[in-house]
Enzyme design. Structure first.
Site, PDB file in Angstrom:
ATOM      1  N   ASP A   1       0.831  -1.204   0.000  1.00 43.06           N
ATOM      2  CA  ASP A   1       0.000   0.000   0.000  1.00 43.06           C
ATOM      3  C   ASP A   1       0.871   1.261   0.000  1.00 43.06           C
ATOM      4  O   ASP A   1       1.965   1.264   0.565  1.00 43.06           O
ATOM      5  CB  ASP A   1      -0.884  -0.029   1.262  1.00 43.06           C
ATOM      6  CG  ASP A   1      -2.061   0.937   1.168  1.00 43.06           C
ATOM      7  OD1 ASP A   1      -2.319   1.460   0.058  1.00 43.06           O
ATOM      8  OD2 ASP A   1      -2.708   1.168   2.203  1.00 43.06           O
TER       9      ASP A   1
ATOM     10  N   ASN B   1     -10.975  -3.099  -5.783  1.00 43.33           N
ATOM     11  CA  ASN B   1     -10.168  -2.113  -6.513  1.00 43.33           C
ATOM     12  C   ASN B   1     -10.748  -1.740  -7.878  1.00 43.33           C
ATOM     13  O   ASN B   1     -10.307  -0.775  -8.506  1.00 43.33           O
ATOM     14  CB  ASN B   1      -8.711  -2.584  -6.666  1.00 43.33           C
ATOM     15  CG  ASN B   1      -7.915  -2.562  -5.369  1.00 43.33           C
ATOM     16  OD1 ASN B   1      -6.978  -3.340  -5.184  1.00 43.33           O
ATOM     17  ND2 ASN B   1      -8.285  -1.678  -4.448  1.00 43.33           N
TER      18      ASN B   1
HETATM   19  C1  FPP Z   1      -5.514  -2.842  -0.145  1.00 47.18           C
HETATM   20  O1  FPP Z   1      -5.841  -1.533   0.024  1.00 47.18           O
HETATM   21  C2  FPP Z   1      -4.317  -2.853  -0.974  1.00 47.18           C
HETATM   22  C3  FPP Z   1      -4.229  -3.568  -2.095  1.00 47.18           C
HETATM   23  C4  FPP Z   1      -5.307  -4.413  -2.617  1.00 47.18           C
HETATM   24  C5  FPP Z   1      -2.981  -3.517  -2.823  1.00 47.18           C
HETATM   25  C6  FPP Z   1      -3.178  -2.805  -4.082  1.00 47.18           C
HETATM   26  C7  FPP Z   1      -1.846  -2.743  -4.727  1.00 47.18           C
HETATM   27  C8  FPP Z   1      -1.668  -2.214  -5.914  1.00 47.18           C
HETATM   28  C9  FPP Z   1      -2.807  -1.661  -6.673  1.00 47.18           C
HETATM   29  C10 FPP Z   1      -0.322  -2.086  -6.498  1.00 47.18           C
HETATM   30  C11 FPP Z   1       0.274  -3.375  -6.845  1.00 47.18           C
HETATM   31  C12 FPP Z   1       1.700  -3.135  -6.993  1.00 47.18           C
HETATM   32  C13 FPP Z   1       2.559  -3.982  -7.592  1.00 47.18           C
HETATM   33  C14 FPP Z   1       3.982  -3.629  -7.589  1.00 47.18           C
HETATM   34  C15 FPP Z   1       2.105  -5.216  -8.272  1.00 47.18           C
HETATM   35  P1  FPP Z   1      -7.089  -0.885  -0.672  1.00 47.18           P
HETATM   36  O2  FPP Z   1      -6.682   0.442  -1.145  1.00 47.18           O
HETATM   37  O3  FPP Z   1      -7.656  -1.837  -1.662  1.00 47.18           O
HETATM   38  O4  FPP Z   1      -8.095  -0.828   0.564  1.00 47.18           O
HETATM   39  P2  FPP Z   1      -8.470   0.397   1.468  1.00 47.18           P
HETATM   40  O5  FPP Z   1      -9.415   1.206   0.642  1.00 47.18           O
HETATM   41  O6  FPP Z   1      -9.095  -0.253   2.672  1.00 47.18           O
HETATM   42  O7  FPP Z   1      -7.206   1.126   1.817  1.00 47.18           O
END
Ligand code: FPP
Length: 255
Positions: free
Chosen positions: A37, A85
């Site tokens: 993150d 996402n």
């Molecule tokens: C969760 O937080 C974090 C993730 C699902 C990781 C997302 C990572 C990426 C998009 C980048 C990937 C990088 C590489 C190098 C492959 P969230 O933002 O989905 O959840 P939140 O809203 O609760 O913070």
């Protein structure tokens, strides 16, 4: 003494000084899971588009895997894209799909040479472009024989979705209610062969799970760090493992 020249934004001098050898005398986690993150914030602080932060996160991912290999960690899981996402701006989602595909194309040979088996956990639904699925399948096939370590990319992954999928699969097989227990559910998770994470690390200062490995994290040690993902290096992993070694795991019992 003349100070050493550093590129603007180079955080190398800030790296924790712990090395793998410092940790090998203590318990080393068998499975480390990471929520990568802070890419967006890393980019914004530099006046760059968020996508540049994801791109800078690639080096962090590879270095963390290297560090895990140095420690002999056999299972690594990285959260790369969640089922939530898709709510991000369409441009960023499009970028992330292409980025994950190109990252695999760029890095799979290197990971294969290091003895890493690549796997994916998540839903293969219609939203994931075919060419991304194809690249994922190629990477899985290429590295299927490797056993030094297994790198699972959680992609279009949601912990709740995984539990729903497990229950659906039991129902579809006609398993009677009386036989639905923890063992039965575990056996239908995406990778029942994988031990639960001993250690879960989330970068960027956020202290939540965000639908990651909900079943499997039940007794994991959680380490949160302020470091933004693109600045994360193996030394941060080592620091988290050092913290893990200070913890006392009780699993509901007493010490
Ligand atoms: C969760 O937080 C974090 C993730 C699902 C990781 C997302 C990572 C990426 C998009 C980048 C990937 C990088 C590489 C190098 C492959 P969230 O933002 O989905 O959840 P939140 O809203 O609760 O913070």
């Amino acid at each position: 003494m003349q100070s050493e020249y550093r590129e603007p934004g180079d955080r190398s001098a800030d790296l924790p000084s712990v090395v793998a050898a410092d940790l090998l005398g203590g318990p080393v986690p068998r499975h480390v899971a990471c929520i990568m993150d802070g890419n967006g914030r890393w980019a914004s602080r530099r006046g760059l588009p968020r996508t540049e932060g994801h791109s800078a996160g690639e080096a962090a991912l590879l270095d963390a895997v290297e560090g895990a290999l140095e420690l002999g960690i056999p299972w690594i899981t990285m959260y790369a894209f969640s089922t939530e996402n898709w709510r991000r701006p369409a441009d960023e989602v499009r970028y992330l799909m292409g980025f994950n595909e190109s990252l695999l194309a760029r890095r799979r040979d290197e990971l294969n040479d290091k003895g890493v088996r690549i796997r994916f956990a998540g839903r293969r639904d219609w939203r994931v472009p075919k060419r991304v699925l194809r690249r994922m399948d190629e990477s899985v096939a290429l590295t299927a024989g490797n056993r030094r370590s297994t790198l699972t990319m959680a992609f279009n992954y949601g912990g709740r979705a995984e539990i729903v999928d497990a229950v659906r699969s039991l129902v579809a097989d006609g398993v009677p209610a009386a036989k639905v227990d923890e063992k039965a559910i575990r056996s239908r998770l995406y990778y029942p062969d994988q031990p639960d994470p001993d250690l879960m690390i989330r970068t960027s200062g956020e202290e939540r799970i965000s639908n990651f490995l909900l079943w499997q994290l039940a007794y994991s040690e959680l380490v949160f760090t302020e470091v933004l993902w693109p600045d994360f290096r193996r030394q941060h992993l080592f620091e988290a493992v050092r913290e893990y070694q200070r913890r006392q795991r009780r699993y509901g019992g007493v010490a």
